[in-house]
Motif scaffolding. Sequence first.
Motif, PDB file in Angstrom:
ATOM      1  N   ALA A 151      43.866  26.028  19.835  1.00 60.98           N
ATOM      2  CA  ALA A 151      42.456  26.255  19.507  1.00 60.98           C
ATOM      3  C   ALA A 151      41.719  26.829  20.704  1.00 60.98           C
ATOM      4  CB  ALA A 151      41.804  24.957  19.061  1.00 60.98           C
ATOM      5  N   LEU A 152      42.032  26.306  21.894  1.00 56.30           N
ATOM      6  CA  LEU A 152      41.353  26.755  23.109  1.00 56.30           C
ATOM      7  C   LEU A 152      41.929  28.063  23.636  1.00 56.30           C
ATOM      8  CD1 LEU A 152      39.117  25.967  25.058  1.00 56.30           C
ATOM      9  CD2 LEU A 152      40.822  24.746  26.411  1.00 56.30           C
ATOM     10  N   THR A 153      43.259  28.131  23.743  1.00 56.33           N
ATOM     11  CA  THR A 153      43.879  29.313  24.343  1.00 56.33           C
ATOM     12  C   THR A 153      43.737  30.553  23.453  1.00 56.33           C
ATOM     13  OG1 THR A 153      46.013  28.630  23.418  1.00 56.33           O
ATOM     14  CG2 THR A 153      45.540  27.979  25.680  1.00 56.33           C
ATOM     15  N   VAL A 154      43.863  30.368  22.153  1.00 52.20           N
ATOM     16  CA  VAL A 154      43.706  31.506  21.242  1.00 52.20           C
ATOM     17  C   VAL A 154      42.282  32.045  21.306  1.00 52.20           C
ATOM     18  CG1 VAL A 154      43.587  32.148  18.790  1.00 52.20           C
ATOM     19  CG2 VAL A 154      45.584  30.921  19.664  1.00 52.20           C
ATOM     20  N   GLY A 155      41.317  31.130  21.419  1.00 50.36           N
ATOM     21  CA  GLY A 155      39.927  31.568  21.534  1.00 50.36           C
ATOM     22  C   GLY A 155      39.699  32.480  22.720  1.00 50.36           C
ATOM     23  N   TYR A 156      40.226  32.078  23.878  1.00 51.22           N
ATOM     24  CA  TYR A 156      40.059  32.903  25.071  1.00 51.22           C
ATOM     25  C   TYR A 156      40.868  34.200  24.975  1.00 51.22           C
ATOM     26  CZ  TYR A 156      37.348  29.528  27.746  1.00 51.22           C
ATOM     27  OH  TYR A 156      36.343  28.708  28.193  1.00 51.22           O
ATOM     28  N   ALA A 157      42.049  34.125  24.351  1.00 50.62           N
ATOM     29  CA  ALA A 157      42.872  35.323  24.199  1.00 50.62           C
ATOM     30  C   ALA A 157      42.176  36.359  23.316  1.00 50.62           C
ATOM     31  CB  ALA A 157      44.234  34.956  23.613  1.00 50.62           C
ATOM     32  N   LEU A 158      41.602  35.886  22.211  1.00 51.86           N
ATOM     33  CA  LEU A 158      40.919  36.818  21.314  1.00 51.86           C
ATOM     34  C   LEU A 158      39.611  37.314  21.920  1.00 51.86           C
ATOM     35  CD1 LEU A 158      41.513  35.155  17.823  1.00 51.86           C
ATOM     36  CD2 LEU A 158      42.686  37.104  18.839  1.00 51.86           C
ATOM     37  N   ARG A 159      39.011  36.497  22.781  1.00 48.75           N
ATOM     38  CA  ARG A 159      37.813  36.951  23.489  1.00 48.75           C
ATOM     39  C   ARG A 159      38.140  38.155  24.360  1.00 48.75           C
ATOM     40  NH1 ARG A 159      32.241  36.863  23.551  1.00 48.75           N
ATOM     41  NH2 ARG A 159      31.447  36.924  25.705  1.00 48.75           N
ATOM     42  N   GLY A 249      26.121  33.688  17.187  1.00 48.39           N
ATOM     43  CA  GLY A 249      26.364  34.420  18.426  1.00 48.39           C
ATOM     44  C   GLY A 249      27.480  33.881  19.286  1.00 48.39           C
ATOM     45  N   ALA A 250      28.310  32.991  18.751  1.00 47.13           N
ATOM     46  CA  ALA A 250      29.397  32.414  19.533  1.00 47.13           C
ATOM     47  C   ALA A 250      30.539  33.402  19.695  1.00 47.13           C
ATOM     48  CB  ALA A 250      29.911  31.144  18.858  1.00 47.13           C
ATOM     49  N   GLY A 251      31.138  33.402  20.877  1.00 47.15           N
ATOM     50  CA  GLY A 251      32.330  34.192  21.110  1.00 47.15           C
ATOM     51  C   GLY A 251      33.569  33.426  20.683  1.00 47.15           C
ATOM     52  N   GLU A 252      34.726  34.110  20.707  1.00 44.86           N
ATOM     53  CA  GLU A 252      35.956  33.468  20.269  1.00 44.86           C
ATOM     54  C   GLU A 252      36.297  32.243  21.111  1.00 44.86           C
ATOM     55  OE1 GLU A 252      35.431  36.600  20.182  1.00 44.86           O
ATOM     56  OE2 GLU A 252      35.991  37.242  18.164  1.00 44.86           O
ATOM     57  N   GLU A 253      35.960  32.279  22.430  1.00 49.54           N
ATOM     58  CA  GLU A 253      36.281  31.135  23.280  1.00 49.54           C
ATOM     59  C   GLU A 253      35.424  29.926  22.928  1.00 49.54           C
ATOM     60  OE1 GLU A 253      32.694  32.749  25.241  1.00 49.54           O
ATOM     61  OE2 GLU A 253      34.383  33.548  24.129  1.00 49.54           O
ATOM     62  N   VAL A 254      34.185  30.142  22.483  1.00 49.54           N
ATOM     63  CA  VAL A 254      33.327  29.037  22.054  1.00 49.54           C
ATOM     64  C   VAL A 254      33.870  28.433  20.763  1.00 49.54           C
ATOM     65  CG1 VAL A 254      30.997  28.391  21.324  1.00 49.54           C
ATOM     66  CG2 VAL A 254      31.309  30.044  23.162  1.00 49.54           C
ATOM     67  N   ILE A 255      34.349  29.285  19.881  1.00 53.22           N
ATOM     68  CA  ILE A 255      34.974  28.805  18.648  1.00 53.22           C
ATOM     69  C   ILE A 255      36.179  27.933  18.984  1.00 53.22           C
ATOM     70  CG2 ILE A 255      36.241  29.528  16.579  1.00 53.22           C
ATOM     71  CD1 ILE A 255      34.438  32.018  16.519  1.00 53.22           C
ATOM     72  N   GLY A 256      36.938  28.348  19.999  1.00 52.55           N
ATOM     73  CA  GLY A 256      38.084  27.557  20.435  1.00 52.55           C
ATOM     74  C   GLY A 256      37.688  26.177  20.911  1.00 52.55           C
ATOM     75  N   TRP A 257      36.585  26.075  21.644  1.00 49.61           N
ATOM     76  CA  TRP A 257      36.100  24.768  22.112  1.00 49.61           C
ATOM     77  C   TRP A 257      35.663  23.899  20.936  1.00 49.61           C
ATOM     78  CZ3 TRP A 257      36.918  22.517  26.532  1.00 49.61           C
ATOM     79  CH2 TRP A 257      37.166  23.283  27.681  1.00 49.61           C
ATOM     80  N   ALA A 258      35.069  24.501  19.929  1.00 48.61           N
ATOM     81  CA  ALA A 258      34.654  23.735  18.744  1.00 48.61           C
ATOM     82  C   ALA A 258      35.859  23.165  18.014  1.00 48.61           C
ATOM     83  CB  ALA A 258      33.837  24.628  17.809  1.00 48.61           C
ATOM     84  N   LEU A 259      36.905  23.967  17.861  1.00 47.37           N
ATOM     85  CA  LEU A 259      38.122  23.491  17.204  1.00 47.37           C
ATOM     86  C   LEU A 259      38.815  22.437  18.052  1.00 47.37           C
ATOM     87  CD1 LEU A 259      39.540  26.922  15.955  1.00 47.37           C
ATOM     88  CD2 LEU A 259      38.216  25.252  14.663  1.00 47.37           C
ATOM     89  N   GLY A 307      26.488  25.507  20.929  1.00 44.92           N
ATOM     90  CA  GLY A 307      26.773  24.274  21.657  1.00 44.92           C
ATOM     91  C   GLY A 307      26.545  23.041  20.813  1.00 44.92           C
ATOM     92  N   SER A 308      25.560  23.086  19.943  1.00 47.64           N
ATOM     93  CA  SER A 308      25.290  21.953  19.052  1.00 47.64           C
ATOM     94  C   SER A 308      26.454  21.725  18.098  1.00 47.64           C
ATOM     95  CB  SER A 308      24.007  22.204  18.256  1.00 47.64           C
ATOM     96  OG  SER A 308      22.904  22.412  19.109  1.00 47.64           O
ATOM     97  N   ILE A 309      27.026  22.815  17.607  1.00 48.67           N
ATOM     98  CA  ILE A 309      28.135  22.702  16.658  1.00 48.67           C
ATOM     99  C   ILE A 309      29.367  22.109  17.344  1.00 48.67           C
ATOM    100  CG2 ILE A 309      29.735  24.027  15.222  1.00 48.67           C
ATOM    101  CD1 ILE A 309      27.461  25.793  14.407  1.00 48.67           C
ATOM    102  N   ILE A 310      29.588  22.457  18.614  1.00 51.97           N
ATOM    103  CA  ILE A 310      30.715  21.875  19.347  1.00 51.97           C
ATOM    104  C   ILE A 310      30.570  20.361  19.410  1.00 51.97           C
ATOM    105  CG2 ILE A 310      31.848  21.728  21.601  1.00 51.97           C
ATOM    106  CD1 ILE A 310      31.172  24.640  22.047  1.00 51.97           C
ATOM    107  N   ALA A 311      29.351  19.893  19.701  1.00 54.16           N
ATOM    108  CA  ALA A 311      29.103  18.446  19.744  1.00 54.16           C
ATOM    109  C   ALA A 311      29.283  17.812  18.375  1.00 54.16           C
ATOM    110  CB  ALA A 311      27.701  18.175  20.272  1.00 54.16           C
ATOM    111  N   ILE A 312      28.822  18.495  17.331  1.00 50.30           N
ATOM    112  CA  ILE A 312      28.937  17.971  15.971  1.00 50.30           C
ATOM    113  C   ILE A 312      30.399  17.821  15.562  1.00 50.30           C
ATOM    114  CG2 ILE A 312      28.438  18.459  13.536  1.00 50.30           C
ATOM    115  CD1 ILE A 312      25.902  19.935  14.551  1.00 50.30           C
ATOM    116  N   GLN A 313      31.258  18.696  16.083  1.00 48.63           N
ATOM    117  CA  GLN A 313      32.672  18.657  15.720  1.00 48.63           C
ATOM    118  C   GLN A 313      33.344  17.341  16.119  1.00 48.63           C
ATOM    119  OE1 GLN A 313      33.044  20.890  13.320  1.00 48.63           O
ATOM    120  NE2 GLN A 313      35.005  21.529  14.167  1.00 48.63           N
ATOM    121  N   ALA A 314      32.771  16.634  17.094  1.00 50.15           N
ATOM    122  CA  ALA A 314      33.344  15.339  17.492  1.00 50.15           C
ATOM    123  C   ALA A 314      33.274  14.326  16.352  1.00 50.15           C
ATOM    124  CB  ALA A 314      32.620  14.803  18.718  1.00 50.15           C
ATOM    125  N   LEU A 315      32.388  14.555  15.378  1.00 54.37           N
ATOM    126  CA  LEU A 315      32.293  13.668  14.213  1.00 54.37           C
ATOM    127  C   LEU A 315      33.515  13.786  13.299  1.00 54.37           C
ATOM    128  CD1 LEU A 315      28.515  13.976  13.214  1.00 54.37           C
ATOM    129  CD2 LEU A 315      29.698  11.953  14.100  1.00 54.37           C
TER     130      LEU A 315
END
Length: 415
Positions: A151-159, A249-259, A307-315
């Motif tokens: 989830a994290l590495t693919v996000g940065y790779a696609l970024r 407006g999130a980049g692929e690396e932000v999506i990776g952090w959310a996942l 950033g809010s969505i990343i925090a929400i994902q912890a739920l």
Amino acid sequence: MFLKRTGSPYSDQNWLRSFLFTIYGTSVLVVSYFPLFYTHLGFSSSQVGYLYSLGPLISILSNLFWSMMSDKLGTIRKIMFILLAGQLVTGLLLARATEFSSVMLILSFFYFFYYPVFPLADTMAIKIAERHGRNFITIRVFGSLGYSFFALTVGYALRALGATWSLTLCIIIIIIALLITIGLKDVKKTVPELPNQKAVTTKPGKKEHGLKDILLRKEVLWFFGCVFVLALGHRMNEAFLTISLKNLGAGEEVIGWALLASALSEIPVLFILGKYGDKFKELPLLILASLMYALRFLLMALADHPGSIIAIQALHSLTFGVFFVTCVRYITRIIPDRLRATGLAIYTVVWSSAAGLLSGTFGGMIYQEAGRFTFYMVAVGFSLLAFVGFLGQHLLDTHRDSMHYFKNKNKKASL
């Protein structure tokens, strides 16, 4: 990293751990990044929803077909090799398709080979864990770790490379998984017996209930109905989470952090409920999970920053983590041992296939026509409806238990 020499008594566990770690990399791409790839091709939200709904529809048939083939041939390893080879071929074809009709056709074949890998891998993990006297979670958790890593590495790779590389990365991971199957030790696919499982006996003259009788019980129908309603919201979020992030407006690396946040959050909950979950009744836990789903989707509707969505994902820990483990426990209680495997299969169809089919189709329409806020408020509504359903069943069970208690108490007093 996870492999030991072939002669090690635990080499079969380590090869399988590596396999699980790897195949969940394809899950990250297929579930989360493929929708972004298709929007890059110019597909609308409703078209992306149609493509997402293909998977659950195909999985109903593919899981049954490949499971039967595995039983017939007495092998899981060879079947998984065939499935990954099929993914590789269809993935290469998919990488060259750009029109919606051709993508839809090829993706159907890709899903046919994609979905059965995961239940077959879980079956192999259960059998190997039994072979070594280990807990199934000690092997299965590497799937969650793999999902977190990719989830994290693919996000940065696609970024760095761009969304067009989604299929290329998926093909690379499939090739790695295909090579790892060479080291897997095969097991025959059988339905595992649960610990302390007792044989089912029937009193003389009493007719044994069949599957139809069990499924027509009100408690079972009510449970699967609540599961289906809650699954609609879960699958809607799963299909359009990355698109929601991209629209903010999130980049692929932000999506990776959310996942990553969601994947890591479920790991401790799986261990805790696996060890202590039987101290709590199932329905109150399902009620809690439904409420947490409603809160999660409400926050998603109101979120205005990635950033809010990343925090929400912890739920994810208090929603899916609690729900999944508790559902399996509840099914083992309300469905007899001899029909348990079938009950779990029906649960999978309801939670994944049927709900995914409808949520992808209609969810895409809602997202496109009404927007993200309305989309997630609909998901909130489904969660609250499931909450009412589980609460109603819990109150009914509590009332019935109370009546039974007082009835027995009065009977003893009269004696």
